[in-house]
Design a protein around this motif. Structure first.
Motif, mmCIF file in Angstrom:
data_model
loop_
_atom_site.group_PDB
_atom_site.id
_atom_site.type_symbol
_atom_site.label_atom_id
_atom_site.label_comp_id
_atom_site.label_asym_id
_atom_site.label_seq_id
_atom_site.Cartn_x
_atom_site.Cartn_y
_atom_site.Cartn_z
ATOM 1 N N LEU A 175 -2.860 -4.429 8.973
ATOM 2 C CA LEU A 175 -3.450 -3.369 8.151
ATOM 3 C C LEU A 175 -2.379 -2.626 7.357
ATOM 4 O O LEU A 175 -2.539 -2.365 6.168
ATOM 5 C CB LEU A 175 -4.227 -2.390 9.033
ATOM 6 C CG LEU A 175 -5.512 -2.921 9.647
ATOM 7 C CD1 LEU A 175 -6.040 -1.957 10.693
ATOM 8 C CD2 LEU A 175 -6.555 -3.184 8.576
ATOM 9 N N ARG A 176 -1.280 -2.293 8.006
ATOM 10 C CA ARG A 176 -0.214 -1.566 7.315
ATOM 11 C C ARG A 176 0.389 -2.416 6.195
ATOM 12 O O ARG A 176 0.720 -1.904 5.129
ATOM 13 C CB ARG A 176 0.879 -1.132 8.298
ATOM 14 C CG ARG A 176 1.880 -0.167 7.669
ATOM 15 C CD ARG A 176 2.808 0.429 8.726
ATOM 16 N NE ARG A 176 3.551 1.543 8.199
ATOM 17 C CZ ARG A 176 4.608 1.447 7.417
ATOM 18 N NH1 ARG A 176 5.063 0.249 7.057
ATOM 19 N NH2 ARG A 176 5.238 2.526 6.995
ATOM 20 N N GLU A 177 0.525 -3.696 6.430
ATOM 21 C CA GLU A 177 1.062 -4.584 5.392
ATOM 22 C C GLU A 177 0.116 -4.666 4.191
ATOM 23 O O GLU A 177 0.580 -4.743 3.045
ATOM 24 C CB GLU A 177 1.354 -5.968 5.964
ATOM 25 C CG GLU A 177 2.552 -5.969 6.894
ATOM 26 C CD GLU A 177 2.703 -7.246 7.707
ATOM 27 O OE1 GLU A 177 3.823 -7.488 8.194
ATOM 28 O OE2 GLU A 177 1.709 -7.991 7.877
ATOM 29 N N LEU A 178 -1.190 -4.609 4.432
ATOM 30 C CA LEU A 178 -2.121 -4.547 3.309
ATOM 31 C C LEU A 178 -1.937 -3.238 2.549
ATOM 32 O O LEU A 178 -1.914 -3.230 1.317
ATOM 33 C CB LEU A 178 -3.570 -4.686 3.784
ATOM 34 C CG LEU A 178 -4.632 -4.554 2.691
ATOM 35 C CD1 LEU A 178 -4.440 -5.597 1.579
ATOM 36 C CD2 LEU A 178 -6.026 -4.644 3.279
ATOM 37 N N ALA A 179 -1.769 -2.139 3.265
ATOM 38 C CA ALA A 179 -1.526 -0.843 2.600
ATOM 39 C C ALA A 179 -0.247 -0.899 1.757
ATOM 40 O O ALA A 179 -0.190 -0.312 0.669
ATOM 41 C CB ALA A 179 -1.445 0.269 3.639
ATOM 42 N N GLN A 180 0.757 -1.621 2.232
ATOM 43 C CA GLN A 180 2.021 -1.720 1.496
ATOM 44 C C GLN A 180 1.858 -2.370 0.124
ATOM 45 O O GLN A 180 2.635 -2.085 -0.786
ATOM 46 C CB GLN A 180 3.055 -2.500 2.314
ATOM 47 C CG GLN A 180 3.579 -1.733 3.502
ATOM 48 C CD GLN A 180 4.471 -2.582 4.399
ATOM 49 O OE1 GLN A 180 4.294 -3.801 4.504
ATOM 50 N NE2 GLN A 180 5.412 -1.932 5.071
ATOM 51 N N VAL A 181 0.838 -3.196 -0.024
ATOM 52 C CA VAL A 181 0.578 -3.835 -1.313
ATOM 53 C C VAL A 181 0.355 -2.775 -2.392
ATOM 54 O O VAL A 181 0.693 -2.974 -3.554
ATOM 55 C CB VAL A 181 -0.648 -4.781 -1.211
ATOM 56 C CG1 VAL A 181 -1.106 -5.269 -2.571
ATOM 57 C CG2 VAL A 181 -0.337 -5.946 -0.287
ATOM 58 N N TYR A 182 -0.172 -1.620 -2.001
ATOM 59 C CA TYR A 182 -0.496 -0.549 -2.945
ATOM 60 C C TYR A 182 0.678 0.401 -3.213
ATOM 61 O O TYR A 182 0.559 1.282 -4.051
ATOM 62 C CB TYR A 182 -1.694 0.250 -2.435
ATOM 63 C CG TYR A 182 -2.984 -0.526 -2.493
ATOM 64 C CD1 TYR A 182 -3.765 -0.521 -3.639
ATOM 65 C CD2 TYR A 182 -3.420 -1.264 -1.401
ATOM 66 C CE1 TYR A 182 -4.952 -1.229 -3.698
ATOM 67 C CE2 TYR A 182 -4.613 -1.979 -1.451
ATOM 68 C CZ TYR A 182 -5.368 -1.952 -2.600
ATOM 69 O OH TYR A 182 -6.540 -2.655 -2.654
ATOM 70 N N GLY A 183 1.772 0.262 -2.492
ATOM 71 C CA GLY A 183 2.946 1.072 -2.764
ATOM 72 C C GLY A 183 3.228 2.135 -1.715
ATOM 73 O O GLY A 183 2.448 2.369 -0.790
ATOM 74 N N GLU A 184 4.367 2.773 -1.907
ATOM 75 C CA GLU A 184 4.898 3.715 -0.921
ATOM 76 C C GLU A 184 4.000 4.932 -0.688
ATOM 77 O O GLU A 184 3.843 5.380 0.446
ATOM 78 C CB GLU A 184 6.286 4.189 -1.365
ATOM 79 C CG GLU A 184 6.978 5.072 -0.361
ATOM 80 C CD GLU A 184 8.385 5.464 -0.790
ATOM 81 O OE1 GLU A 184 8.906 6.425 -0.223
ATOM 82 O OE2 GLU A 184 8.953 4.810 -1.688
ATOM 83 N N LEU A 185 3.400 5.469 -1.732
ATOM 84 C CA LEU A 185 2.534 6.636 -1.557
ATOM 85 C C LEU A 185 1.339 6.320 -0.667
ATOM 86 O O LEU A 185 0.960 7.116 0.187
ATOM 87 C CB LEU A 185 2.058 7.170 -2.907
ATOM 88 C CG LEU A 185 3.139 7.777 -3.799
ATOM 89 C CD1 LEU A 185 2.558 8.176 -5.149
ATOM 90 C CD2 LEU A 185 3.782 8.979 -3.118
#
Length: 114
Positions: free
Chosen positions: A90-100
């Motif tokens: 899940l966190r790696e998917l969030a990383q696709v959207y960037g640091e914010l």
């Protein structure tokens, strides 16, 4: 209920998450708790659909990112250790959207993953 819907690769739970429909998510969970972790034909669990729409919805609307659908899925018992079809967490998917987005994810979701 866990089969893909016609003209879609999603289960009903994926569709409920995509529409951020809390009452339908709860009803489907009550009918069959296994739907929380089904992969259907799309190859990823519904919680990834929840996370994606929580992020996309906030970005597109300009509303604060609160991850309501993702949090609901976790609170109901969705497995936070499952990976998507690309073997991302899940966190790696969030990383696709960037640091914010990752910072918001860590504020709202990380404590629920422990």
């Amino acid at each position: 209920m866990n089969r893909s819907q016609p003209d879609s690769l999603w289960s009903l739970m994926h569709i409920a998450c995509e529409n951020q429909n809390e009452s339908l998510i709860r009803a489907l969970f009550t009918a069959d708790s296994g739907l929380l972790n089904t992969r259907a034909a799309c190859g990823y669990p519904p919680i990834f659909q929840a996370l994606d729409i929580d992020i996309d919805g906030a970005i597109q609307s300009g509303h604060p990112m609160t991850f309501e659908t993702t949090r609901l899925m976790l609170e109901l018992g969705a497995d936070p250790n499952l990976k998507d079809q690309k073997q991302r967490t899940l966190r790696e998917l969030a990383q696709v959207y960037g640091e914010l987005v990752v910072n918001e994810f860590d504020n709202w979701i990380a404590s629920l993953l422990d």
